[in-house]
Motif scaffolding. Sequence first.
Motif, PDB file in Angstrom:
ATOM      1  N   ILE A 188       0.812  -1.218   0.000  1.00  0.00           N
ATOM      2  CA  ILE A 188       0.000   0.000   0.000  1.00  0.00           C
ATOM      3  C   ILE A 188       0.849   1.273   0.000  1.00  0.00           C
ATOM      4  O   ILE A 188       0.389   2.320  -0.442  1.00  0.00           O
ATOM      5  CB  ILE A 188      -1.001   0.012   1.169  1.00  0.00           C
ATOM      6  CG1 ILE A 188      -0.287  -0.083   2.516  1.00  0.00           C
ATOM      7  CG2 ILE A 188      -2.010  -1.103   1.022  1.00  0.00           C
ATOM      8  CD1 ILE A 188      -1.224   0.071   3.695  1.00  0.00           C
ATOM      9  N   GLU A 189       2.099   1.168   0.489  1.00  0.00           N
ATOM     10  CA  GLU A 189       2.947   2.362   0.454  1.00  0.00           C
ATOM     11  C   GLU A 189       3.522   2.611  -0.945  1.00  0.00           C
ATOM     12  O   GLU A 189       4.102   3.654  -1.211  1.00  0.00           O
ATOM     13  CB  GLU A 189       4.090   2.256   1.475  1.00  0.00           C
ATOM     14  CG  GLU A 189       5.130   1.182   1.181  1.00  0.00           C
ATOM     15  CD  GLU A 189       4.738  -0.177   1.718  1.00  0.00           C
ATOM     16  OE1 GLU A 189       5.612  -1.051   1.763  1.00  0.00           O
ATOM     17  OE2 GLU A 189       3.569  -0.355   2.105  1.00  0.00           O
ATOM     18  N   GLU A 190       3.348   1.644  -1.859  1.00  0.00           N
ATOM     19  CA  GLU A 190       3.886   1.772  -3.219  1.00  0.00           C
ATOM     20  C   GLU A 190       2.788   1.814  -4.288  1.00  0.00           C
ATOM     21  O   GLU A 190       3.031   2.247  -5.408  1.00  0.00           O
ATOM     22  CB  GLU A 190       4.823   0.591  -3.521  1.00  0.00           C
ATOM     23  CG  GLU A 190       5.978   0.420  -2.564  1.00  0.00           C
ATOM     24  CD  GLU A 190       7.064   1.465  -2.758  1.00  0.00           C
ATOM     25  OE1 GLU A 190       7.014   2.171  -3.783  1.00  0.00           O
ATOM     26  OE2 GLU A 190       7.941   1.595  -1.890  1.00  0.00           O
ATOM     27  N   ASP A 191       1.581   1.348  -3.979  1.00  0.00           N
ATOM     28  CA  ASP A 191       0.504   1.231  -4.961  1.00  0.00           C
ATOM     29  C   ASP A 191      -0.049   2.597  -5.397  1.00  0.00           C
ATOM     30  O   ASP A 191       0.083   3.595  -4.684  1.00  0.00           O
ATOM     31  CB  ASP A 191      -0.657   0.417  -4.385  1.00  0.00           C
ATOM     32  CG  ASP A 191      -0.452  -1.076  -4.543  1.00  0.00           C
ATOM     33  OD1 ASP A 191       0.643  -1.479  -4.978  1.00  0.00           O
ATOM     34  OD2 ASP A 191      -1.373  -1.837  -4.226  1.00  0.00           O
ATOM     35  N   HIS A 192      -0.726   2.580  -6.548  1.00  0.00           N
ATOM     36  CA  HIS A 192      -1.481   3.744  -6.994  1.00  0.00           C
ATOM     37  C   HIS A 192      -2.627   3.983  -6.010  1.00  0.00           C
ATOM     38  O   HIS A 192      -3.276   3.041  -5.544  1.00  0.00           O
ATOM     39  CB  HIS A 192      -2.024   3.483  -8.403  1.00  0.00           C
ATOM     40  CG  HIS A 192      -2.561   4.702  -9.087  1.00  0.00           C
ATOM     41  ND1 HIS A 192      -3.757   5.278  -8.734  1.00  0.00           N
ATOM     42  CD2 HIS A 192      -2.061   5.449 -10.112  1.00  0.00           C
ATOM     43  CE1 HIS A 192      -3.985   6.325  -9.507  1.00  0.00           C
ATOM     44  NE2 HIS A 192      -2.968   6.450 -10.357  1.00  0.00           N
ATOM     45  N   SER A 193      -2.903   5.246  -5.704  1.00  0.00           N
ATOM     46  CA  SER A 193      -3.921   5.580  -4.697  1.00  0.00           C
ATOM     47  C   SER A 193      -5.307   5.066  -5.088  1.00  0.00           C
ATOM     48  O   SER A 193      -6.116   4.718  -4.216  1.00  0.00           O
ATOM     49  CB  SER A 193      -3.966   7.092  -4.474  1.00  0.00           C
ATOM     50  OG  SER A 193      -4.271   7.763  -5.690  1.00  0.00           O
ATOM     51  N   ALA A 194      -5.587   4.999  -6.405  1.00  0.00           N
ATOM     52  CA  ALA A 194      -6.908   4.533  -6.845  1.00  0.00           C
ATOM     53  C   ALA A 194      -7.128   3.070  -6.472  1.00  0.00           C
ATOM     54  O   ALA A 194      -8.245   2.678  -6.087  1.00  0.00           O
ATOM     55  CB  ALA A 194      -7.046   4.713  -8.356  1.00  0.00           C
ATOM     56  N   PHE A 195      -6.073   2.247  -6.558  1.00  0.00           N
ATOM     57  CA  PHE A 195      -6.240   0.837  -6.191  1.00  0.00           C
ATOM     58  C   PHE A 195      -6.342   0.675  -4.680  1.00  0.00           C
ATOM     59  O   PHE A 195      -7.069  -0.195  -4.193  1.00  0.00           O
ATOM     60  CB  PHE A 195      -5.083   0.007  -6.739  1.00  0.00           C
ATOM     61  CG  PHE A 195      -5.279  -1.480  -6.548  1.00  0.00           C
ATOM     62  CD1 PHE A 195      -6.355  -2.131  -7.128  1.00  0.00           C
ATOM     63  CD2 PHE A 195      -4.403  -2.226  -5.763  1.00  0.00           C
ATOM     64  CE1 PHE A 195      -6.555  -3.495  -6.952  1.00  0.00           C
ATOM     65  CE2 PHE A 195      -4.591  -3.591  -5.575  1.00  0.00           C
ATOM     66  CZ  PHE A 195      -5.678  -4.221  -6.176  1.00  0.00           C
ATOM     67  N   ILE A 196      -5.645   1.502  -3.934  1.00  0.00           N
ATOM     68  CA  ILE A 196      -5.773   1.455  -2.467  1.00  0.00           C
ATOM     69  C   ILE A 196      -7.203   1.801  -2.061  1.00  0.00           C
ATOM     70  O   ILE A 196      -7.806   1.133  -1.208  1.00  0.00           O
ATOM     71  CB  ILE A 196      -4.768   2.427  -1.805  1.00  0.00           C
ATOM     72  CG1 ILE A 196      -3.338   1.981  -2.103  1.00  0.00           C
ATOM     73  CG2 ILE A 196      -4.993   2.476  -0.285  1.00  0.00           C
ATOM     74  CD1 ILE A 196      -2.295   2.981  -1.676  1.00  0.00           C
ATOM     75  N   ASP A 197      -7.760   2.846  -2.679  1.00  0.00           N
ATOM     76  CA  ASP A 197      -9.159   3.217  -2.386  1.00  0.00           C
ATOM     77  C   ASP A 197     -10.113   2.086  -2.750  1.00  0.00           C
ATOM     78  O   ASP A 197     -11.091   1.829  -2.038  1.00  0.00           O
ATOM     79  CB  ASP A 197      -9.534   4.486  -3.155  1.00  0.00           C
ATOM     80  CG  ASP A 197      -8.808   5.720  -2.636  1.00  0.00           C
ATOM     81  OD1 ASP A 197      -8.310   5.662  -1.496  1.00  0.00           O
ATOM     82  OD2 ASP A 197      -8.706   6.713  -3.379  1.00  0.00           O
ATOM     83  N   PHE A 198      -9.824   1.411  -3.870  1.00  0.00           N
ATOM     84  CA  PHE A 198     -10.639   0.262  -4.281  1.00  0.00           C
ATOM     85  C   PHE A 198     -10.575  -0.836  -3.213  1.00  0.00           C
ATOM     86  O   PHE A 198     -11.606  -1.396  -2.816  1.00  0.00           O
ATOM     87  CB  PHE A 198     -10.123  -0.254  -5.623  1.00  0.00           C
ATOM     88  CG  PHE A 198     -10.697  -1.588  -6.046  1.00  0.00           C
ATOM     89  CD1 PHE A 198     -11.953  -1.665  -6.622  1.00  0.00           C
ATOM     90  CD2 PHE A 198      -9.976  -2.757  -5.862  1.00  0.00           C
ATOM     91  CE1 PHE A 198     -12.479  -2.890  -7.022  1.00  0.00           C
ATOM     92  CE2 PHE A 198     -10.483  -3.979  -6.254  1.00  0.00           C
ATOM     93  CZ  PHE A 198     -11.740  -4.049  -6.836  1.00  0.00           C
ATOM     94  N   ARG A 199      -9.382  -1.152  -2.727  1.00  0.00           N
ATOM     95  CA  ARG A 199      -9.234  -2.206  -1.714  1.00  0.00           C
ATOM     96  C   ARG A 199      -9.954  -1.863  -0.409  1.00  0.00           C
ATOM     97  O   ARG A 199     -10.394  -2.765   0.317  1.00  0.00           O
ATOM     98  CB  ARG A 199      -7.757  -2.474  -1.427  1.00  0.00           C
ATOM     99  CG  ARG A 199      -7.037  -3.265  -2.512  1.00  0.00           C
ATOM    100  CD  ARG A 199      -5.675  -3.736  -2.027  1.00  0.00           C
ATOM    101  NE  ARG A 199      -5.793  -4.607  -0.864  1.00  0.00           N
ATOM    102  CZ  ARG A 199      -4.793  -4.908  -0.054  1.00  0.00           C
ATOM    103  NH1 ARG A 199      -3.594  -4.382  -0.254  1.00  0.00           N
ATOM    104  NH2 ARG A 199      -4.986  -5.710   0.968  1.00  0.00           N
TER     105      ARG A 199
END
Length: 517
Positions: A144-155
């Motif tokens: 999560i510290e490396e992912d795109h923010s949109a995928f973190i929001d999705f998760r």
Amino acid sequence: MPSLDDVLTSISKIFEDQGIIPEELGIQLDRPETSFDAALIKKLAKTNTITHDETAKQTHLAFTGKEMDIFPYLHNYSYLDSPNREKEFKRRFILELPLTIISNNINYLAGKTIVDSNKKIECFTTTARSRRADNSQQAEISYIEEDHSAFIDFRKQLYTGDYLIFLKYFKQLKYLVLGIKETDSYKYNLDSIKGLTVAEKVIPTHVTITDTLVKENKNTYTNPEVSKIIKLIERNPNLILYGPPGTGKTYYVNQLKNYFDYSEMITFHQSYSYEQFVEGITAKIDSNTGQLHYVIENGIFLKMCEIARKNPTQKIALFIDEINRGNISKIFGELITLIEKSKRMGESEETSVTLPYSKMKFSVPSNLFIIGTMNTSDRSIALIDIALRRRFLFYEISPNFTYFENAHKKIQQTIKAVQVINKKIRFVIDKEHLIGNSYFFHLLNVDESKLDEEIKYVWLYQILPLLQEYFYTNPNEITDYLGNMVLDQDQRFSFSINYEISTDDLLNTIDAIASRD
């Protein structure tokens, strides 16, 4: 075994219910060659979520076995040295996976209205392949510290029991990702098609590695315990990791291998000899004449020294498993002096000896590291040869149950019961016979429907036999704790394991042991 067509039939129903138009994604679901060549459907465990109170210390998604095959990977070790190589752990690489998520799927997960206009959101997640505590491999997805923010929001819209779907585009390094609520899984038959499904004919996907796909990650894999050990071996190249069985000594060895440029591993045993370790005379038959002749053959230690000597800027390691099982004085011989840091090649007190068979002058390179493991239930550290103790650093690996703080309640009860038993072992025997944490790691990835049986297996076939051995001459010290797990509690020696115990009875016994804390 479901086919990819079966999976795409369910995906078609999801698309219809959520207003997702395949043509807008440039695909035709009835033709895999114009849509997807693989699908992975995963039911999320508690440790797979990053939502509210269900957050666990592990924030990435772990995929094992065949599930890993849908993702390309980089191993998380041995790619590039740190610029300050003497003080820092090697840097790591992670791979970016391009993703498409759909606005209506997010609306569905969030309980919002499905709208007519659908939006594609292009983003990415990150991945690398690593070793698990039991030394098996896993693909770690979504740091999560490396992912795109949109995928973190999705998760963040996904909860325990929900389903995560990865659909790999045909012959492309690109994925469509969907989430489905647990309450709707029956509508799409997800439980019967979960796991990895691939097209009947697999066509290779060519991946071009560029710096937009590969990112350097300096901290994802840095284990604080490993960092401590590395600091120790930078001070002294001879180290022994010791502790009770199942505490993760082999795990740490495998992590340490990543630090070195080259390493080999051997195991000492009672018949292991100087001739095997250093050098000796070996009988061989000449393939041309058939005559028997004798040659001087180098052992593993001399071979590793030669590699270190030829590569003076590299770090070379020899790992010795069960180092205390061998006769140290017999195996090392005169080398027990030479391995000392100050006596090595190029050091202030450099010392060399003449080897007995080859008559070769020999000293130990300073870039060769010797790291051993020692099971303290086999032999107390107090019995180790004084000469060995003086030349090696010793680092204790104790049971560590913090990994299970966010595990399923039944796993937590098992851990509490083991901790109660460990207190008894420490009081009656010693701390060198404590039960370690490695026996239970695999439970974290067991499906909830199979968890009871797996807990029963661990107790009946791993924990109880260990306790049989520990309390062989005084079984009454422990049988009072074990209840219906054992038979013949009043035997003078050992006790019998109740293999016929029901699962419910065993779980109740575990709860009873845990409550004694």
